[in-house]
Write a protein that holds these residues in place. Structure first.
Motif, PDB file in Angstrom:
ATOM      1  N   ASP A   1       0.922  -1.397   0.170  1.00 55.72           N
ATOM      2  CA  ASP A   1       0.065   0.050   0.109  1.00 55.72           C
ATOM      3  C   ASP A   1       0.794   1.143   0.025  1.00 55.72           C
ATOM      4  O   ASP A   1       0.385   2.518  -0.361  1.00 55.72           O
ATOM      5  CB  ASP A   1      -0.955  -0.030   1.208  1.00 55.72           C
ATOM      6  CG  ASP A   1      -1.810  -1.284   1.309  1.00 55.72           C
ATOM      7  OD1 ASP A   1      -2.186  -1.683   0.188  1.00 55.72           O
ATOM      8  OD2 ASP A   1      -2.234  -1.202   2.308  1.00 55.72           O
ATOM      9  N   PHE A   2       2.001   0.771   0.423  1.00 57.05           N
ATOM     10  CA  PHE A   2       2.859   2.331   0.485  1.00 57.05           C
ATOM     11  C   PHE A   2       3.939   2.172  -0.504  1.00 57.05           C
ATOM     12  O   PHE A   2       4.769   3.228  -0.465  1.00 57.05           O
ATOM     13  CB  PHE A   2       3.573   2.282   1.840  1.00 57.05           C
ATOM     14  CG  PHE A   2       2.848   2.446   2.912  1.00 57.05           C
ATOM     15  CD1 PHE A   2       2.210   3.534   3.699  1.00 57.05           C
ATOM     16  CD2 PHE A   2       2.084   1.083   3.394  1.00 57.05           C
ATOM     17  CE1 PHE A   2       1.286   3.430   4.700  1.00 57.05           C
ATOM     18  CE2 PHE A   2       1.254   1.135   4.567  1.00 57.05           C
ATOM     19  CZ  PHE A   2       0.948   2.248   5.046  1.00 57.05           C
ATOM     20  N   LEU A   3       3.879   1.522  -1.720  1.00 56.29           N
ATOM     21  CA  LEU A   3       4.990   1.745  -2.645  1.00 56.29           C
ATOM     22  C   LEU A   3       4.387   1.645  -4.005  1.00 56.29           C
ATOM     23  O   LEU A   3       3.412   1.248  -4.325  1.00 56.29           O
ATOM     24  CB  LEU A   3       5.944   0.615  -2.827  1.00 56.29           C
ATOM     25  CG  LEU A   3       5.497  -1.106  -2.543  1.00 56.29           C
ATOM     26  CD1 LEU A   3       5.615  -1.325  -4.099  1.00 56.29           C
ATOM     27  CD2 LEU A   3       6.523  -1.901  -1.733  1.00 56.29           C
TER      28      LEU A   3
ATOM     29  N   ALA B   1      11.008  14.828  -7.217  1.00 60.29           N
ATOM     30  CA  ALA B   1       9.918  15.292  -6.501  1.00 60.29           C
ATOM     31  C   ALA B   1       9.695  14.244  -5.301  1.00 60.29           C
ATOM     32  O   ALA B   1       9.293  14.770  -4.274  1.00 60.29           O
ATOM     33  CB  ALA B   1       8.570  15.054  -7.373  1.00 60.29           C
TER      34      ALA B   1
ATOM     35  N   TYR C   1       5.654   0.893  -7.944  1.00 67.61           N
ATOM     36  CA  TYR C   1       6.659  -0.190  -8.357  1.00 67.61           C
ATOM     37  C   TYR C   1       6.458  -0.234 -10.217  1.00 67.61           C
ATOM     38  O   TYR C   1       5.450  -0.234 -10.566  1.00 67.61           O
ATOM     39  CB  TYR C   1       6.053  -1.633  -8.095  1.00 67.61           C
ATOM     40  CG  TYR C   1       7.227  -2.736  -8.554  1.00 67.61           C
ATOM     41  CD1 TYR C   1       8.250  -3.047  -7.953  1.00 67.61           C
ATOM     42  CD2 TYR C   1       6.679  -3.637  -9.560  1.00 67.61           C
ATOM     43  CE1 TYR C   1       9.134  -4.032  -8.331  1.00 67.61           C
ATOM     44  CE2 TYR C   1       7.120  -4.785  -9.976  1.00 67.61           C
ATOM     45  CZ  TYR C   1       8.546  -5.039  -9.352  1.00 67.61           C
ATOM     46  OH  TYR C   1       9.354  -6.179  -9.693  1.00 67.61           O
TER      47      TYR C   1
ATOM     48  N   ARG D   1       9.593  15.452  -1.334  1.00 63.85           N
ATOM     49  CA  ARG D   1       8.090  15.445  -0.997  1.00 63.85           C
ATOM     50  C   ARG D   1       8.235  15.788   0.510  1.00 63.85           C
ATOM     51  O   ARG D   1       9.187  15.344   1.176  1.00 63.85           O
ATOM     52  CB  ARG D   1       7.374  14.290  -1.434  1.00 63.85           C
ATOM     53  CG  ARG D   1       7.821  12.976  -0.706  1.00 63.85           C
ATOM     54  CD  ARG D   1       7.153  11.629  -1.039  1.00 63.85           C
ATOM     55  NE  ARG D   1       5.693  11.775  -0.302  1.00 63.85           N
ATOM     56  CZ  ARG D   1       5.047  10.787  -0.647  1.00 63.85           C
ATOM     57  NH1 ARG D   1       4.899  10.281  -1.993  1.00 63.85           N
ATOM     58  NH2 ARG D   1       3.633  10.617  -0.157  1.00 63.85           N
ATOM     59  N   ALA D   2       7.030  16.304   0.968  1.00 63.86           N
ATOM     60  CA  ALA D   2       7.084  16.507   2.327  1.00 63.86           C
ATOM     61  C   ALA D   2       7.137  15.036   3.248  1.00 63.86           C
ATOM     62  O   ALA D   2       6.352  14.224   2.812  1.00 63.86           O
ATOM     63  CB  ALA D   2       5.583  16.988   2.565  1.00 63.86           C
TER      64      ALA D   2
ATOM     65  N   LEU E   1       2.252   5.822  -9.532  1.00 58.40           N
ATOM     66  CA  LEU E   1       1.948   7.007  -8.666  1.00 58.40           C
ATOM     67  C   LEU E   1       0.345   7.393  -8.085  1.00 58.40           C
ATOM     68  O   LEU E   1       0.111   8.081  -7.465  1.00 58.40           O
ATOM     69  CB  LEU E   1       2.348   8.275  -9.441  1.00 58.40           C
ATOM     70  CG  LEU E   1       4.096   8.235  -9.703  1.00 58.40           C
ATOM     71  CD1 LEU E   1       4.360   9.228 -10.594  1.00 58.40           C
ATOM     72  CD2 LEU E   1       4.770   8.401  -8.548  1.00 58.40           C
TER      73      LEU E   1
ATOM     74  N   ARG F   1      -7.567   0.443  -4.676  1.00 57.17           N
ATOM     75  CA  ARG F   1      -6.849   1.036  -3.677  1.00 57.17           C
ATOM     76  C   ARG F   1      -7.699   2.047  -2.837  1.00 57.17           C
ATOM     77  O   ARG F   1      -7.466   2.944  -2.188  1.00 57.17           O
ATOM     78  CB  ARG F   1      -5.603   1.692  -4.300  1.00 57.17           C
ATOM     79  CG  ARG F   1      -4.545   0.813  -4.813  1.00 57.17           C
ATOM     80  CD  ARG F   1      -3.418   1.619  -5.254  1.00 57.17           C
ATOM     81  NE  ARG F   1      -2.243   0.644  -5.606  1.00 57.17           N
ATOM     82  CZ  ARG F   1      -1.375   0.161  -4.755  1.00 57.17           C
ATOM     83  NH1 ARG F   1      -1.170   0.746  -3.748  1.00 57.17           N
ATOM     84  NH2 ARG F   1      -0.332  -0.467  -5.166  1.00 57.17           N
TER      85      ARG F   1
ATOM     86  N   PHE G   1       0.460   4.540 -13.103  1.00 53.03           N
ATOM     87  CA  PHE G   1       0.121   3.444 -12.166  1.00 53.03           C
ATOM     88  C   PHE G   1       0.924   3.338 -10.999  1.00 53.03           C
ATOM     89  O   PHE G   1       0.139   3.269  -9.815  1.00 53.03           O
ATOM     90  CB  PHE G   1       0.022   2.119 -12.844  1.00 53.03           C
ATOM     91  CG  PHE G   1       0.021   0.907 -11.878  1.00 53.03           C
ATOM     92  CD1 PHE G   1      -1.072   0.311 -11.389  1.00 53.03           C
ATOM     93  CD2 PHE G   1       1.368   0.119 -11.631  1.00 53.03           C
ATOM     94  CE1 PHE G   1      -1.042  -0.869 -10.560  1.00 53.03           C
ATOM     95  CE2 PHE G   1       1.022  -0.812 -10.820  1.00 53.03           C
ATOM     96  CZ  PHE G   1       0.098  -1.509 -10.330  1.00 53.03           C
TER      97      PHE G   1
ATOM     98  N   ILE H   1      10.166  12.901 -11.503  1.00 52.56           N
ATOM     99  CA  ILE H   1       9.588  12.070 -10.561  1.00 52.56           C
ATOM    100  C   ILE H   1      10.144  11.613  -9.284  1.00 52.56           C
ATOM    101  O   ILE H   1      10.008  11.827  -8.238  1.00 52.56           O
ATOM    102  CB  ILE H   1       8.966  10.972 -11.289  1.00 52.56           C
ATOM    103  CG1 ILE H   1       7.627  11.108 -12.132  1.00 52.56           C
ATOM    104  CG2 ILE H   1       8.211   9.910  -9.990  1.00 52.56           C
ATOM    105  CD1 ILE H   1       6.860  10.183 -13.128  1.00 52.56           C
TER     106      ILE H   1
ATOM    107  N   ALA I   1      -1.498   6.080  -5.670  1.00 51.84           N
ATOM    108  CA  ALA I   1      -1.723   6.360  -4.425  1.00 51.84           C
ATOM    109  C   ALA I   1      -0.716   7.347  -3.652  1.00 51.84           C
ATOM    110  O   ALA I   1      -0.586   7.414  -2.490  1.00 51.84           O
ATOM    111  CB  ALA I   1      -2.035   5.071  -3.642  1.00 51.84           C
ATOM    112  N   ASN I   2      -0.043   8.049  -4.618  1.00 55.28           N
ATOM    113  CA  ASN I   2       0.882   8.918  -4.102  1.00 55.28           C
ATOM    114  C   ASN I   2       1.983   8.053  -2.997  1.00 55.28           C
ATOM    115  O   ASN I   2       2.024   8.516  -1.919  1.00 55.28           O
ATOM    116  CB  ASN I   2       0.281   9.928  -3.344  1.00 55.28           C
ATOM    117  CG  ASN I   2       0.370  11.426  -4.228  1.00 55.28           C
ATOM    118  OD1 ASN I   2       1.100  11.368  -5.112  1.00 55.28           O
ATOM    119  ND2 ASN I   2      -0.591  12.281  -3.818  1.00 55.28           N
ATOM    120  N   PRO I   3       2.446   7.269  -3.319  1.00 59.76           N
ATOM    121  CA  PRO I   3       3.216   6.305  -2.326  1.00 59.76           C
ATOM    122  C   PRO I   3       4.578   6.843  -1.834  1.00 59.76           C
ATOM    123  O   PRO I   3       5.193   7.649  -2.746  1.00 59.76           O
ATOM    124  CB  PRO I   3       3.698   5.099  -3.277  1.00 59.76           C
ATOM    125  CG  PRO I   3       3.631   5.449  -4.703  1.00 59.76           C
ATOM    126  CD  PRO I   3       2.817   6.625  -4.771  1.00 59.76           C
ATOM    127  N   PRO I   4       5.112   6.661  -0.682  1.00 56.46           N
ATOM    128  CA  PRO I   4       6.261   7.348  -0.140  1.00 56.46           C
ATOM    129  C   PRO I   4       7.496   6.478  -0.499  1.00 56.46           C
ATOM    130  O   PRO I   4       8.537   7.064  -0.576  1.00 56.46           O
ATOM    131  CB  PRO I   4       6.055   7.041   1.452  1.00 56.46           C
ATOM    132  CG  PRO I   4       5.073   6.198   1.616  1.00 56.46           C
ATOM    133  CD  PRO I   4       4.119   6.226   0.377  1.00 56.46           C
TER     134      PRO I   4
END
Lengths: 261, 235
Positions: free
Chosen positions: B101-103, B202, B105, B206-207, B172, B129, B170, B199, B174-177
């Motif tokens: 959920d956090f990446l 950025a 690929y 990113r914050a 990006l 998602r 694809f 990308i 969920a804006n994954p960290p």
């Protein structure tokens, strides 16, 4: 260029939302490509045609029932001049043999296609194993039910198969459909992961299919028993349905190990 | 060691050169003695690595050395034969399933549905998602990867470069960290490479700091990294 200021959401999507998203995607893709429907449909109708030609000479002949056994009712039959009878339970059994082969010919597509085209990686990154299994099972069940809905009336018209007790007939068809879709789905997943296709699919499916067919034949017999006791209907049709539930439950528990590398 | 320094560590045997970094506690990837084998063939072993938020790590090595395999292991798509992988996101160590959920690929072995359009692909994976994409969202995301105006085309009609761009849309979603990029500029033209570079930049700025691991042998892409890990195939 957009920058990405938001962190990934921790909101978990429920499995049924993922299931229906996958089902909707598969149905949309199927309506566009018609791969599974074509594979199952062509196989089924080709088999129907061959069956029709091969059994054209087989006719139901009258029999006399005495002490629970059937005896020839005509002299020609007694002397072997008339072709053997092809009764309705046999016809129903043959219909299911046809559905089994059709299901195994076409329903593997849903998993094998994902593996062959590598879309499986994107799926694994995006959804849970349980939702994948349920989505694929529902898709296979819908395809199978559509085929059954089209083929069964044609088959009845071709062979003159009686449907016996309509309620029991419907229960057997639905339970059988659930069983067959469940069996075909998990075997397709195993075959796809083993990088195999048709041959492996059949080999892996045989043990499960044998049990399914035995239970089905048992339930099919009940369809043609006049005034069958409720207990027998529950036992035979319920046995078939229970096998479907068992396969689905076991598959749901074990699918994670098939899906993950 | 500071993240800004270019560090190179070589693996292949059982060397033990762990990367230390100014790790932020809420986002990190840590590999300890990770190794993998396919059947009896050992691909690599003894990899120790720690990457933290705000860092870009490049993984390099000859063909067949296991760069892609290492990324699949980090993504939770493949279980390592030995060692442990610990991915911390939002301050919690995540299981192989949960870390996905956090990446994001991007890899040559990732393919989107050819029988669907680009927009349908993004909508489908967004729905999985829990992201509902409006028409404007879709346009924004396709514009971001240089595919504006091609959203309704079937992916099957796309060129390999366009498919590579769509993989970024694809990844990006969920804006994954965490971003895991395997051969990130494969099949891309100059403008596509610039998009990838943006990308990666950025993601770094990113914050809260994003984290990127890139598997590549391209000298230009190796320069994007704050640290480099070299993986050599086992003899």
């Amino acid at each position: 260029m957009t920058t990405f200021e938001n962190a990934a959401s921790e909101t978990r999507v429920s499995w049924w939302q993922q299931t229906f998203a996958l089902l909707a995607k598969d149905l949309k893709a199927e309506l566009r490509t018609k791969v599974a429907i074509s594979a199952v449909g062509v196989f089924t109708f080709a088999s129907l045609l061959l069956l029709g030609l091969a059994t054209a000479v087989l006719k139901e002949v009258p029999t006399i029932k005495l002490l629970g056994l059937s005896y020839p009712a005509t002299l020609d039959q007694l002397l072997g001049k008339q072709q053997p009878a092809w009764d309705s339970p046999s016809k129903l059994g043959m219909l299911w043999v046809l559905f089994c082969f059709a299901a195994f010919a076409g329903l593997a597509h849903s998993f094998v296609h994902e593996e062959e085209t590598n879309t499986v990686t994107a799926l694994r990154l995006s959804m849970s194993a349980g939702a994948v299994y349920t989505g694929k099972l529902l898709f296979n069940l819908i395809v199978l039910l559509v085929i059954m809905l089209v083929v069964t009336p044609v088959y009845i018209a071709m062979t003159g198969m009686k449907i016996g007790s309509p309620f029991v007939f419907l229960a057997v068809m639905l339970s059988g459909g659930v069983c067959l879709a469940a069996t075909a789905t998990i075997i397709a997943a195993l075959a796809a992961k083993a990088q195999g296709t048709g041959a492996l699919y059949g080999a892996l499916g045989l043990p499960l299919l044998l049990v399914f067919l035995l239970l089905l034949m048992n339930a099919a017999g009940t369809v043609y028993v006049e005034n069958a006791p409720t207990l027998r209907i529950v036992k035979d049709v319920g046995g078939l349905f229970s096998f479907g539930v068992l396969i689905i439950s076991m598959s749901a528990m074990l699918f994670h190990f098939v899906w993950e590398e | 060691m500071h993240a800004s320094e270019l560090e190179t560590t070589e693996y292949g045997g059982a060397s033990d050169n762990r990367m230390n970094s100014s790790a932020q506690p809420d986002l990190s990837i840590r590999l300890e003695q990770v190794g993998h084998r396919f059947g009896t063939r050992k691909v690599f072993s003894g990899i120790d690595l720690e990457v933290a938020a705000g860092q870009v790590c490049t993984v390099t090595g000859p063909n067949g050395s296991g760069k892609s395999t290492l990324l699949r292991i980090v993504a939770g798509l493949l279980a390592p034969s030995e060692g442990t992988v610990s991915v911390k996101a939002n301050g919690q160590v995540r299981s192989a399933d949960a870390r996905r959920d956090f990446l994001g690929y991007v890899s040559p072995d990732l393919t989107l549905y050819k029988e669907l359009s680009a927009a349908e692909n993004l909508q489908f994976f967004g729905r999985l998602r829990g992201i509902t994409l409006t028409r404007d969202d879709l346009i924004e995301r396709l514009t971001q990867v240089g595919l504006r105006g091609r959203g309704r085309d079937l992916v099957g009609t796309y060129s390999s470069g366009m498919r590579q761009r769509l993989k970024y849309a694809f990844a990006l979603l969920a804006n994954p960290p965490i971003l895991l990029l395997d051969e990130p500029t494969a099949n891309l033209d100059v403008s596509g490479i610039a998009i990838v570079e943006t990308i990666v930049a950025a993601q770094k700025s990113r914050a809260g700091g994003g984290l990127t691991i890139i598997a590549t042998n391209e000298p230009r892409e190796l320069e994007w990294g704050d640290m480099t890990v070299r993986v050599d195939a086992e003899a």
